[in-house]
Scaffold this motif. Structure first.
Motif, short mmCIF file in Angstrom:
data_model
loop_
_atom_site.label_atom_id
_atom_site.label_comp_id
_atom_site.label_asym_id
_atom_site.label_seq_id
_atom_site.Cartn_x
_atom_site.Cartn_y
_atom_site.Cartn_z
N ALA A 531 0.68 -1.18 0.09
CA ALA A 531 -0.01 0.06 0.00
C ALA A 531 0.88 1.42 0.00
N ALA A 532 1.99 1.25 0.71
CA ALA A 532 2.95 2.41 0.86
C ALA A 532 3.37 2.62 -0.52
N GLY A 536 2.86 5.79 -2.54
CA GLY A 536 4.28 6.66 -2.57
C GLY A 536 4.63 7.25 -1.21
N CYS A 537 4.51 6.54 -0.19
CA CYS A 537 4.74 6.75 0.86
C CYS A 537 5.52 5.91 1.70
N PHE A 549 -6.17 -0.69 4.23
CA PHE A 549 -4.93 -0.15 4.46
C PHE A 549 -4.95 1.49 4.02
N HIS A 550 -4.89 2.07 5.35
CA HIS A 550 -5.23 3.54 5.32
C HIS A 550 -4.12 4.53 5.30
N ALA A 562 -8.87 -5.09 -3.06
CA ALA A 562 -8.24 -4.49 -4.01
C ALA A 562 -6.52 -4.57 -4.11
N LEU A 563 -6.00 -4.54 -2.97
CA LEU A 563 -4.51 -5.03 -2.74
C LEU A 563 -4.32 -6.22 -3.37
#
Length: 731
Positions: A531-532, A536-537, A549-550, A562-563
């Motif tokens: 997710a990161a 892009g984090c 995942f938030h 979705a992931l």
């Protein structure tokens, strides 16, 4: 979840037990068995059986020999007395000596069950008597003999008891049964009612020298096991070999009579225990000697009492102890684990010894126990036998049981007014779980997340009635915060994950549950990294909640489904190895009324308080306790395999084998004291064997209390009407 997920299919007849997988072309297999122990095969004629209608094959030891199939190897067992044991490998099919009744002599395969029965009946076997097998197969010593004897000699009070715990059979609702199919590429598909598919696969591969990857063992719903279904039997070896040889599908579904004759048995221990007390009634020493009736073939499966010898110190401070345990050969079926596997036997011994000591000294049995309990401030504590108990509050557990059982004096007066002998007894019990104690074994779990959001959970533990499907699925649903309907539970399939320890030793949640917990955390960690990358984090900015995942501080989120779709699916397999065994513990109180005219015992009340660590599902904990208590009480009331002088089984059907009935069992009230362990991430200690460990001892305490008041100084179970009546007549 308020109900067990398994229950719907069980009560609606849609469970998937082995016989539900019989196909129209499945052949039927069965065994010609020896009818007498201590004999030798003088002649064997299977020609007529092989020629009968529908018979596809009849195999004997000679056929196995031509294919180079060896007997199940003898394993050297410890003899600390310096003695040796004559090797005695176990033949898959016997061709010479018959060591116990029920040994398989020939394997018959036919098109129908009726044709199979006729062919087995047509086989002719002539037997001649030989000397029965006997002797010591193993001997172990625990503790320190010199200090224990010195402390015993100096004790102010010394009291010895004799114990004789009979053999029993597991009597699972679904017998051991198999559907074996040879696969065209030389492989084997082996469907069995088993509690340990991975162990069975490994043992088959090892014995025959087959590549483990060519063997698939599968089990769906299993109708009970209790230890009997955790290893490769000689029937397994014969059926696996025959299915591969013939390249057909064969099924072995024994009758109840055959299971009593052929299933390995449990318990079977006799011996003595002496307890020494000082002037303040503190235990100063324990000495014990036990003989285990291990049957005709010695194996490590008979080590139950040795592996759980720690139960002889109970929940008490015991500074010195010495115990000798010997395994004695006999012309009987081999001994294997049975629910508790040595724990009920050791608990029965120490608790009965304390009862006898208290009554002869003239002190309240509860007070004697209270003076000797290990306190919570002493934790962790290393017992006189060198075992470390990590945590527990034994005085609180015992007091909780007493508080749960008010009104005993009123019930006593009411019973006596009706002419009944009233007795109340208490037993403290502790057992190791999730071990073995010396070196705990790992378990495994696999989680697969598909693009549609379904999560397949494949644990290494085998559910055989405990409710693991409910507990583990609930764990996954809660941690991933998804609807439980999205979880697919897949157990009992060696293709589902790399390994598994199966069911046994109360390891379901302590080890397998912890493996699932570990897999969940790995899944979330891996998903956070994906997710990161998508956002892009840094992964440290990702939090998992509400099934997604938030990215913290933003409204960006990526649902688990979705992931999984984006990455082509998520596949995590993890394992967990406990650093040490846990020690669930409890206190059980039993009340009985005995009719002095008939000797009939009625259990009128039963209370059990257990510390099983953190409780994840109260309903399942109570269910496990109720089942275990029922089995323990059944043993105390008279369940046993009985033999005649030639070691022939006399209790060959339910007309003779005394299982407890519903009318024999009381309503059971349970309570809990939760002292979570730090040995696993869930804080659980195990519950599968807890009920059985305390029940027999609690019943013995109550019966002895009633008979002591009537003038019977010592009484050993079983509490059958005849034995009690005879004891009362001898006063």
């Amino acid at each position: 979840m308020s109900a067990r997920l398994e229950d719907t299919r069980m009560v609606t007849g849609t469970g998937r037990f082995l016989s539900d997988f019989l196909g129209p072309d499945t052949l039927h297999a069965g065994f010609v068995r020896a009818e007498q122990a201590s004999t030798r095969i003088a002649a064997l004629d299977v020609i007529q059986a092989a020629a009968m209608p529908g018979v596809r094959a009849v195999f004997t030891a000679a056929d196995l020999g031509r294919d180079g199939v060896a007997p199940i190897a003898h394993v050297d067992l410890p003899r600390e007395d310096g003695g040796t044991t004559e090797p005695c490998p176990m033949p898959i099919l016997c061709d010479t000596d018959i060591r116990h009744a029920g040994e398989p002599i020939a394997l018959v395969i036919a098109e129908t069950a009726a044709q199979l029965a006729d062919a087995i009946e047509a086989a002719e076997v002539d037997l001649e008597p030989i000397t029965p097998v006997s002797g010591t197969a193993f001997l172990r010593q625990f503790g320190t003999q010199g200090p224990a004897r010195a402390a015993m000699a100096a004790a102010a009070h010394k009291h010895r008891i004799e114990v004789d715990i009979p053999r029993v059979t597991a009597f699972a609702l679904e017998p051991r049964c198999v559907i074996a199919r040879g696969v065209t590429d030389g492989g084997l598909h082996y469907r069995m009612s088993t509690q340990n598919p991975f162990a069975l696969r490994a043992q088959l591969a090892s014995h025959f020298g087959w590549d483990v990857s060519t063997i698939r063992v599968v089990a769906d719903d299993v109708g009970g096991s209790f230890g009997m279904k955790g290893y490769m039997s000689r029937e397994d070896a014969a059926l696996a070999w025959a299915a591969r040889k013939l390249q057909v599908e064969i099924a072995w579904i024994p009758t109840r009579s055959e299971t009593i004759l052929a299933d390995a048995q449990g318990r079977g221990a006799a011996g003595s225990l002496q307890v020494g007390l000082d002037e303040d009634l503190k235990i100063v020493a324990i000495e014990g000697q036990f003989d285990i009736d291990i049957g005709a073939y010695p194996t490590h499966l008979a080590f139950g009492l040795m592996n759980n010898v720690n139960g002889l110190t109970g929940m008490y401070e015991v500074p010195e102890i010495f115990v000798e345990i010997a395994g004695q050969l006999s012309p009987r079926l081999p001994l294997v684990p049975f629910r508790g596997n040595g724990r009920p036997e050791t608990t029965y011994a120490i608790e009965r010894a304390l009862d006898v000591a208290a009554r002869k000294i003239g002190v309240d049995p509860i007070e004697l126990r209270r003076r000797n309990l290990i306190g919570p401030d002493a934790m962790p504590v290393t017992t006189g036998l060198g075992f470390t108990i990590d945590c527990g509050d034994f005085p609180k557990v015992m007091q909780a049981a007493l508080d749960l059982n008010p009104g005993a004096q009123e019930r006593k007066r009411a019973a006596q007014a009706r002419g009944m002998l009233y007795g109340v007894g208490l037993a403290n019990c502790i057992e190791s779980a999730g071990g073995p104690v010396r070196k705990p074994r790992p378990d495994f779990a696999r989680l697969e997340v598909a693009g549609d959001g379904t999560v397949t959970l494949s644990p290494g533990v085998m559910s055989v009635g405990q409710g693991h499907e409910t507990t583990l699925s609930e764990m996954v649903a809660n941690r991933l915060q998804i609807d439980a309907a999205r979880i697919i539970y897949r157990h009992g399939d060696t293709e589902a994950l790399s390994n598994g320890r199966g069911s046994g030793g109360s390891a379901g949640l302590t080890v397998a549950g912890s493996a699932v917990c570990t897999a969940l955390e790995e899944l979330i960690a891996q998903g956070s990294r994906h997710a990161a990358a998508s956002f892009g984090c840094s992964a440290s900015e990702i939090a998992y909640r509400d099934g997604a995942f938030h990215r913290e501080g933003t409204n960006e989120n990526l649902p688990l489904a979705a992931l999984a779709s984006m990455t082509g699916g998520i596949d995590i397999e993890s394992s967990f190895t406990p650093p040490a065994a846990t020690f669930p513990n409890g206190a059980h109180i039993c009340e009985v009324e005995i009719d002095p005219e008939t000797g009939m015992t009625k259990i009128t009340r039963y209370v059990a308080v257990e510390d099983v660590g953190r409780i994840l599902n109260q309903v399942l904990v109570e269910g496990q306790l109720h089942g275990g208590i029922g089995q323990g009480l059944s043993l105390g009331l008279g369940e046993q395999i009985a033999f005649d002088e030639q070691h022939q089984i006399l209790t060959g059907s339910l007309m003779d084998y005394r299982l407890a009935r519903a009318e024999d069992l009381p309503m059971i009230e349970t309570g809990s004291v939760e002292v979570p362990t730090a040995l696993n991430p869930l804080g659980v200690k195990g519950v599968g064997e807890a009920g059985a460990v305390g029940a027999t001892a609690a019943l013995a305490s109550a019966v002895s209390d009633a008979l002591w008041r009537a003038g019977v100084e010592d009484f050993d179970l079983p509490a059958t009407p005849l034995r009690i009546w005879e004891a009362l007549q001898r006063r």
